[in-house]
Design an enzyme around this catalytic site. Structure first.
Site, mmCIF file in Angstrom:
data_model
loop_
_atom_site.group_PDB
_atom_site.id
_atom_site.type_symbol
_atom_site.label_atom_id
_atom_site.label_comp_id
_atom_site.label_asym_id
_atom_site.label_seq_id
_atom_site.Cartn_x
_atom_site.Cartn_y
_atom_site.Cartn_z
ATOM 1 N N GLU A 120 -49.193 -43.667 -35.898
ATOM 2 C CA GLU A 120 -50.533 -43.833 -35.327
ATOM 3 C C GLU A 120 -50.728 -42.970 -34.086
ATOM 4 O OE1 GLU A 120 -51.608 -47.659 -33.663
ATOM 5 O OE2 GLU A 120 -53.573 -46.885 -33.067
ATOM 6 N N ASP B 209 -42.123 -47.157 -18.869
ATOM 7 C CA ASP B 209 -43.240 -46.728 -18.045
ATOM 8 C C ASP B 209 -42.945 -47.164 -16.615
ATOM 9 O OD1 ASP B 209 -45.629 -46.120 -16.892
ATOM 10 O OD2 ASP B 209 -46.826 -47.587 -18.000
ATOM 11 N N ASP C 1 -44.451 -46.891 -12.758
ATOM 12 C CA ASP C 1 -45.701 -46.550 -12.110
ATOM 13 C C ASP C 1 -45.575 -46.776 -10.606
ATOM 14 O OD1 ASP C 1 -48.985 -46.863 -13.246
ATOM 15 O OD2 ASP C 1 -48.414 -46.694 -11.142
#
Ligand code: SF4
Ligand code: ZN
Lengths: 417, 517
Positions: A52, A115, A117
């Site tokens: 996807e 991830d 951040d």
């Protein structure tokens, strides 16, 4: 604080993105990555075809469940749609674009992703907050890359780790080993929790070190120790003000010790002096044997609390979580989400990452200069994006080498019969 | 001898079933992986009794795990004392306790029961994701608890019987990794280290240990000390069980053809193990009148019933499921049939004609009191039933609000009750963990200014009501109802004829079929 190089204006995106996607986006390498050895016959075509992608178009129009037959179709669609942002999702049981109420899509594999951040460091950084970053706080990210990368490599044995700048204030990591891609959701969350020492948010003591210290923490500490003085004292000036000192003192659970340090801090002026005195005082108190068990490692605890990577663990846990693709453009900063070489994390500077306008300018300049020379240089190589492409190449070559050796293994295995 | 006898049977079973994959006979060890379904016949009474016994044990594991850390000393002690109190000593039995032939027979019987009850509950708990998750969790905890009771020798025997032999790393490698191996444990000292073996397995086989950073990891392998072996075995147990349950669920349609078994299976997971609050002989009927309902509601009704009372007072109507739930509850509270009729009539006729009420609704109220239809004296619904039963659709108000009300709305409602926001948060915390009955008991404690006691989960809305009344009006106790703590007694909400027996072999046959072996 914004830097001086970026003369980027989001208004140019509609004009520049088509050029970027037509001439500069490295489709070939991108496809080599995501088709995972299909060329070697190791995985079937569906590894790419059932993947996807999602696009965010102009005006925040978000379209999910895109999928493509091959590189040509991917290229054609990206150029046609000109997405402001591309996200990569999981590989499903069937082609996401063919989904219908009759066909339920089940995710079967995806890279193990991380991830990190900078906003999760707001309780410790003193320079900026929120979406901003500067040279004083970026080293948090550098350390995070080193710590996580080491653990993925040594502890979990993952060989193929693609680190990518998120385009603004953080980094992503895509672990692409076959074993990693096939991990179950519970295995992903186990890995994420294993690597999580600090649950972001409020200040204060976040964990306690005991007599036995887990090798993960030992190794991470070794890495953090190397960067700590420069980051905490020189760049962050983390004991520079009364407020900051108090944050630090919250870590000291031993009342006597804390009072002692508080007084010391009063009489000193700089972060450097204060840190040195803290280390000293703790050492002498320790030698006198008057520290309780849960206070003995307070210096190490402070260093780890300050620097240990803060992961967004939900991103890692989900199998169908989408993550921003490498090489797309961050619409707010215009910067390319370029790969980072983890072995050279120190020299990565987010402020020298090329912006889309810079790339297009470079490209035009080159064309201007070499007009009519008839050279056959590939378009990307006419710009500073080629440096990032080299890093990506390095990652790809290693990945492909592993397929070759797997292929040989397979052949040998079949020959035995 | 036990062992010899066990082994002989193993061979026999293997031959009969032709199943070479798993070698352990259910009776050869106190611990089982439940790979072989029961053989032989079983009466319906036994069927029910075994299932209830195990269910009680599993509920105990759930409750204790919410209060104490799994595996801690307090946890183990609590489980031990409670099992003893409940007369479930069979789960405390370990290998080699038998002293004479009679003991051997007894322990064989226990193992048979263990095996059968496990398989019955598999059938009852395979049908939804939620039920399966609950069942697996409690079974794993039960297994872990029993595993840890066994001696090293007995464990070794068990592992061999089940093809779970792990190979330890060499002394050399162990010495080389010493510092790291010790570091990875919480408090292993040198002595323990020297006497410990370490097993090297792919990290994906030891996820719980990896998650808790309790093992040393290197190049994708976890190094497990003998003391944590239980965790590996439990992970296997969990995996096998969850696969088996998925298989059973797929096979379930076949069982559904066995009509007589089905209603019982459907209700096992709704069985409530406390008092049934049915026709209360202790409480003089007629003591509570329709006029008292609002007052009592405000004082002592649990959230699920307050919700219904509110709905019927504002809408002057309640849909079928709500009527049933509330009607039976009110009956348990002490409303006589006449008072009950008054209550419903006065509300419903604000909206509809009396004649329509008599035609459409009066019947079902009499029905609740066993005056119509099958003339069964129906018992009020337990929490389990309200939690596991049909979820409320739009316009419905039935079910347990802790289970079915959207979290933010629920939080808001809690704020509306007279409890502090910290208390409300602690209730919501339980809700988030899917522990609805404990959420309710925390809520109860908060409303009644009692210290929260997570050991006493609210099991029944009427229990909530009576406990509340007892606290608010201690003086009534001597004169009125004797409000004992719920005594363990089983009532199924379905109808079941106690004396009935299934045709010979029907149950086991179905059990076997449905387990796909
Ligand atoms: S837990 Fe039981 S008593 Fe409490 S609200 Fe839910 S169903 Fe009612
Ligand atoms: Zn900064």
């Amino acid at each position: 604080m914004d830097d001086e190089h970026s003369k980027y204006d989001p208004a140019i995106l509609p004009d520049y993105l088509p050029i970027y996607y037509r001439r500069l986006f490295p489709y070939k390498e991108y496809f080599r990555w995501l088709s995972y050895g299909n060329a070697n016959g190791l995985v079937s075509k569906s590894t790419f075809q059932n993947r996807e992608f999602s696009f965010t178009l102009k005006d925040d129009i978000y379209i999910r469940y895109q999928s493509f037959a091959d590189q040509a179709e991917l290229e054609k669609e990206i150029i046609k749609r000109c997405p402001y942002k591309i996200d990569i999702g999981a590989v499903y049981t069937s082609k996401p674009k063919d989904r219908s109420p009759a066909i339920t899509l089940t995710p079967v594999e995806k890279e193990l992703v991380f991830d990190i951040d900078m906003t999760d460091y707001d309780d410790v950084r003193t320079c900026c907050s929120g979406a901003d970053i500067c040279h004083k706080c970026w080293p948090f990210m550098t350390l995070a890359i080193k710590v996580i990368d080491r653990a993925l490599k040594d502890d979990f044995g993952f060989q193929h780790r693609l680190w990518v700048y998120s385009g603004r204030r953080g980094v992503h990591c895509w672990v692409c080993d076959e074993e990693a891609r096939k991990l179950s959701v519970s295995a992903r969350s186990a890995v994420a929790e294993y690597l999580t020492l600090i649950k972001g948010g409020n200040t204060g003591k976040k964990f306690t070190l005991y007599e036995n210290v887990h090798p993960l923490i030992q190794e991470s500490y070794t890495l953090i120790k190397k960067g700590f003085l420069d980051l905490a004292i020189v760049k962050q000036d983390f004991l520079g003000s009364k407020v900051e000192c108090n944050k630090f003192l919250k870590f000291i659970v031993d009342d006597g010790l804390r009072k002692l340090l508080e007084a010391e801090f009063e009489s000193l002026d700089t972060s450097k002096q204060r840190w040195a005195s803290a280390v000293n005082v703790v050492r002498t108190t320790l030698e006198q044997g008057s520290l309780k068990r849960n206070g003995r490692h307070c210096i190490e605890e402070v260093m780890l609390s300050f620097c240990y990577p803060r992961l967004d663990i939900n991103v890692t846990k989900g199998l169908n979580h989408l993550l921003k693709s490498p090489f797309c453009i961050h619409p707010k900063t215009g910067r390319v989400c370029v790969p980072i070489d983890p072995e050279d994390a120190d020299s990565f500077d987010p402020f020298t990452v090329p912006t889309i306008s810079q790339l297009v300018d470079e490209f035009n300049e080159y064309e201007e200069k070499n007009k009519g020379s008839g050279d056959t240089v590939r378009d990307v190589k006419k710009t500073s994006l080629q440096k990032s492409l080299k890093i990506f190449e390095k990652f790809l070559r290693k990945l492909e080498a592993s397929w070759t050796s797997k292929k040989i293994e397979q052949n040998e295995a079949t020959m035995e019969f | 001898m036990l062992i010899g006898g066990g082994k002989k049977r193993v061979r026999k079973v293997q031959k009969v079933s032709g199943d070479g994959q798993s070698s352990q006979h259910p009776h050869s060890h106190t611990l089982q992986f439940y790979r072989i379904p029961p053989l032989g016949n079983i009466s319906l009474q036994e069927f029910e009794r075994f299932a209830v016994e195990r269910l009680k044990a599993l509920k105990l594991f759930e409750n204790v795990s919410l209060v104490f850390t799994r595996g801690s000393e307090e946890y183990k002690n609590k489980i031990r004392t409670e099992l003893r109190k409940m007369g479930l000593k069979t789960f405390l039995r370990t290998m080699g306790q038998e002293e004479n032939d009679a003991d051997v027979d007894a322990s064989h019987e226990e193992r048979r029961r263990d095996n059968i009850s496990h398989f019955i509950l598999r059938l009852a708990y395979c049908k939804s994701e939620e039920l399966r998750r609950w069942f697996i969790q409690q079974e794993v905890d039960l297994f872990r608890f029993r595993f840890l009771q066994e001696s090293a020798v007995s464990i070794k025997e068990f592992l061999e019987q089940n093809d779970l032999a792990y190979a330890a790393i060499s002394q050399e490698e162990k010495a080389k990794l010493r510092r790291r191996l010790i570091g990875a444990t919480f408090d292993m000292g040198d002595g323990l280290f020297d006497s410990s073996d370490f097993y090297r397995v792919p990290f994906t086989e030891a996820l719980d240990l990896v998650r808790g950073r309790k093992v040393y990891l290197r190049h994708g392998y976890a190094y497990i000390p003998s003391s944590e072996l239980v965790s590996l075995v439990c992970a296997c147990f969990r995996l096998e069980l969850s696969k088996a349950l998925a298989r059973t669920a797929r096979m379930f349609p076949i069982i559904e053809e066995q009509e007589r078994l089905l209603p019982m299976l459907n209700h096992i997971n709704e069985w409530y193990l406390g008092e049934d609050y049915g026709s209360r002989k202790t409480k003089a009927s007629g003591e509570v009148t329709a006029n008292m309902v609002d007052g009592l509601c405000q004082e002592s009704f649990p959230p699920c019933m307050q919700q219904l009372n509110r709905a019927v007072r504002t809408d002057h109507h309640l849909k079928y499921n709500g009527r049933l739930q509330y009607g039976l509850f009110l009956k348990g509270v002490g409303l006589s049939l006449d008072e009950s009729m008054r209550f419903w009539r006065s509300e419903f006729t604000k909206l509809i004609e009396l004649e329509k009420f008599e035609r459409q609704y009066a019947y079902s109220i009499r029905y609740n009191y066993g005056k119509e239809g099958r003339r069964k004296d129906y018992t009020p619904y337990s929490c389990m039933k309200l939690i596991m039963g049909a979820p409320p659709a739009a316009g419905d108000h039935h079910g347990c609000p802790f289970r079915f009300t959207a979290p933010d709305l629920l939080a808001q409602r809690l704020k509306g009750m007279k409890i502090s926001s910290t208390q409300a948060d602690s209730v919501m915390e339980m809700v988030k963990g899917n522990h609805y009955q404990l959420a309710c008991s925390r809520c109860f404690a908060a409303v009644h200014d009692q210290p929260p006691d997570d050991m006493v989960a609210i099991d029944h809305p009427n229990q909530y009501f009576e406990l509340s009344q007892r606290i608010l009006h201690p003086e009534k106790e001597s004169t009125g109802a004797s409000l004992k703590q719920p005594r363990p007694s089983l009532r199924s909400t379905g109808t079941m004829n106690q004396g009935e027996c299934l045709p010979s072999g029907a149950v086991t046959q179905t059990v076997e079929e449905s387990l796909g072996r």
